[in-house]
Design a protein around this motif. Structure first.
Motif, PDB file in Angstrom:
ATOM      1  N   PHE A 177      99.990   2.457  -0.337  1.00 54.89           N
ATOM      2  CA  PHE A 177     101.333   1.935  -0.520  1.00 54.89           C
ATOM      3  C   PHE A 177     101.753   0.910   0.528  1.00 54.89           C
ATOM      4  O   PHE A 177     102.520   0.002   0.207  1.00 54.89           O
ATOM      5  N   VAL A 178     101.328   1.059   1.757  1.00 58.04           N
ATOM      6  CA  VAL A 178     101.892   0.212   2.799  1.00 58.04           C
ATOM      7  C   VAL A 178     100.805  -0.550   3.546  1.00 58.04           C
ATOM      8  O   VAL A 178      99.624  -0.192   3.506  1.00 58.04           O
ATOM      9  N   ASP A 179     101.223  -1.595   4.267  1.00 58.92           N
ATOM     10  CA  ASP A 179     100.322  -2.419   5.060  1.00 58.92           C
ATOM     11  C   ASP A 179     100.190  -1.842   6.467  1.00 58.92           C
ATOM     12  O   ASP A 179     100.880  -0.880   6.829  1.00 58.92           O
ATOM     13  N   PRO A 180      99.303  -2.400   7.296  1.00 66.21           N
ATOM     14  CA  PRO A 180      99.131  -1.858   8.655  1.00 66.21           C
ATOM     15  C   PRO A 180     100.412  -1.879   9.481  1.00 66.21           C
ATOM     16  O   PRO A 180     100.633  -0.979  10.305  1.00 66.21           O
ATOM     17  N   GLY A 181     101.265  -2.889   9.276  1.00 71.22           N
ATOM     18  CA  GLY A 181     102.511  -2.954  10.032  1.00 71.22           C
ATOM     19  C   GLY A 181     103.443  -1.808   9.711  1.00 71.22           C
ATOM     20  O   GLY A 181     104.018  -1.177  10.614  1.00 71.22           O
ATOM     21  N   ALA A 182     103.609  -1.518   8.421  1.00 70.56           N
ATOM     22  CA  ALA A 182     104.463  -0.389   8.032  1.00 70.56           C
ATOM     23  C   ALA A 182     103.851   0.933   8.474  1.00 70.56           C
ATOM     24  O   ALA A 182     104.566   1.864   8.857  1.00 70.56           O
ATOM     25  N   ALA A 183     102.527   1.025   8.423  1.00 70.27           N
ATOM     26  CA  ALA A 183     101.865   2.242   8.901  1.00 70.27           C
ATOM     27  C   ALA A 183     102.164   2.467  10.384  1.00 70.27           C
ATOM     28  O   ALA A 183     102.418   3.588  10.818  1.00 70.27           O
ATOM     29  N   GLN A 184     102.146   1.387  11.158  1.00 71.91           N
ATOM     30  CA  GLN A 184     102.471   1.488  12.578  1.00 71.91           C
ATOM     31  C   GLN A 184     103.918   1.903  12.779  1.00 71.91           C
ATOM     32  O   GLN A 184     104.250   2.666  13.690  1.00 71.91           O
ATOM     33  N   PHE A 185     104.805   1.422  11.888  1.00 68.62           N
ATOM     34  CA  PHE A 185     106.216   1.804  11.925  1.00 68.62           C
ATOM     35  C   PHE A 185     106.370   3.312  11.725  1.00 68.62           C
ATOM     36  O   PHE A 185     107.211   3.964  12.359  1.00 68.62           O
ATOM     37  N   PHE A 186     105.524   3.897  10.847  1.00 71.69           N
ATOM     38  CA  PHE A 186     105.627   5.325  10.540  1.00 71.69           C
ATOM     39  C   PHE A 186     105.007   6.219  11.610  1.00 71.69           C
ATOM     40  O   PHE A 186     105.393   7.390  11.745  1.00 71.69           O
TER      41      PHE A 186
END
Length: 460
Positions: A177-186
């Motif tokens: 669902f998400v890109d590496p940036g959003a994964a880092q956000f989570f």
């Protein structure tokens, strides 16, 4: 033998939605619904968020409830053993047969398992497997979660009271669902305590199957809905809260015992308790003898009327593959939102066929749109939110406020192709319109994500 005008196979979101729509569109016709589970899944609290975005809850209901609400629907609790499309007959495990004029296959998908018969490996796909998971988790000190999709992401957040090793084959979490940036956000939220929601009202009724001890086949239960974790107690044996460790770019090769399993071929002796598996494949085993045209990923191909290559046989939801020419900003993902849309649209197509007519492709297939929740954040996916199909020919705009929001826009030829919104951004409707209208954003690109500018003013 009485012939039903319509037959629907599958008691999940796609099948139940299809049967309900057929009942409403053709109130004088008999509709038969075959379900392997005693509980069916019905959409509740449906609301249209925007032109393409929708939210709903899924309620598990006893079969009789559907027959009460839709008197021309007969719900048959049995297991399908064969579908003879030449004779238009569905054969059941108890020896019964159902004749039909048109049938819609909505058997969903089944978990992709690394060790299907291993007692230490549990595939989570339906309500029954979640109940089994809860019982086994109660005595677990450590578990391994294998997979990187939506269910794995939600599971890691929900489990309390035991250590969790999250094994993913990718370089970041939640890659479906998400890109590496959003994964880092989570990531900072992986080990945070969950907010206490025990005081909140339960949005749906919950029922238990009669005779819960009965064995359930691997393909017997309907897929989980969008709020499958609601009111579930997922707690292990210890008193600790979240304790999650992520292993990236690994593959679980085998599970020998609760004390030993292999990641990327190397033995690990930290006891995992038991493992959960990830991924799904279309549930088509019973239909392979019917010469359906199949897609590369194993789904039954359907045209823009949700009809297979066999006349009078339709399919909807995870079991099928959309094989028409897709709109530029739509793509298929095997999600509960698309299962509902496909089930409803298939019913319209079947009702139209009964009248000797056709319907135009539904607007919901004009643009991909999905809303969900990860780590207590609202997540909205629009269009080609990860640049799907664009190669390297796209530009990304980002706005990130740590712990608050993550906003990503995908531009192609200075026009919005997709967006990923995490948090309460209130941007979904504006971005949806920009994707659908393909507005040239060249004059506004530098200010599109400026938090001090209300972009609604630009595109009112």
């Amino acid at each position: 033998m009485k012939k039903n005008k319509f037959l629907v196979i599958g008691g999940g979101i796609a099948g139940v939605t299809c049967a309900e729509q057929l009942s409403s569109l053709c109130p004088t016709e008999e509709v038969a619904l075959i379900t392997a589970s005693k509980l069916i899944k019905a959409v509740k609290n449906y609301q249209k968020v925007s032109r393409t975005l929708e939210q709903f809850d899924v309620e598990e209901r006893p079969m009789i409830a559907m027959e009460t609400d839709f008197p021309n629907v007969q719900v048959i609790h049995n297991k399908l053993t064969n579908l003879d499309t030449d004779k238009q007959v569905a054969m059941l495990a108890d020896g019964g047969e159902i004749q039909y004029e048109m049938v819609c296959i909505c058997t969903g998908a089944r978990p992709r398992m690394i060790a299907a018969n291993n007692p230490f490996v549990l595939g989570i796909r339906d309500t029954e497997s979640v109940q089994t998971f809860q019982k086994r988790l109660h005595n677990a000190r450590r578990i391994v979660v294998i997979g990187n999709g939506g269910i794995a992401t939600e599971l890691v957040w929900e489990v309390q009271g035991c250590e969790v090793l999250w094994a993913v084959k990718d370089r970041h979490i939640s890659t479906t669902f998400v890109d590496p940036g959003a994964a880092q956000f989570f990531l900072p939220h992986l080990n945070k305590e969950k907010p206490d929601t025990s005081h909140e009202p339960i949005k749906r009724h919950k029922y238990a199957e009669q005779g819960e001890g009965d064995p359930v086949s691997a393909d017997g239960g309907a897929a989980l809905g969008p709020d499958w974790t609601a009111d579930l107690q997922m707690r292990g044996i210890t008193k600790t809260g979240h304790a999650v460790h992520v292993d990236y770019e690994v593959e679980v090769r085998s599970v020998m015992s609760p004390e030993e399993f292999r990641i990327s071929g190397k033995p690990t002796t930290q006891p995992p308790g038991f493992s959960t598996e990830q991924g799904v494949v279309p549930n088509v085993q019973l239909f392979l003898q019917n010469n359906f045209t199949m897609s590369n990923e194993g789904g039954i191909q359907v045209n823009d009327q949700m009809e297979t290559n066999v006349p009078g046989v339709f399919a909807a939801g995870d079991v099928c593959t959309a094989s028409w020419d897709w709109a530029p900003h739509w793509h298929q993902m095997r999600l509960w939102s698309q299962a509902r849309q496909m089930g409803a649209y298939a019913a319209r197509c079947m009702a139209a066929r009964d009248q000797g007519d056709q319907v135009h492709l539904d607007f919901c297939f004009e643009m991909f749109a999905h809303v969900t929740n990860f780590f207590n954040y609202k997540v909205i996916l629009l269009g080609k939110f990860n640049g799907q199909g664009l190669g390297n020919d796209y530009e990304i705009l980002l706005r990130v406020t740590k712990g608050v929001e993550y906003v990503k826009v995908v531009l192609h030829d200075n026009r919005m192709a997709g967006a990923l919104l995490v948090g309460d951004t209130d941007l979904e409707e504006t971005f949806e319109n920009l994707i659908l209208n393909q507005t040239d954003l060249s004059p506004f690109k530098d200010h599109l994500l400026d938090p001090d500018i209300d972009i609604d003013d630009f595109f009112d």
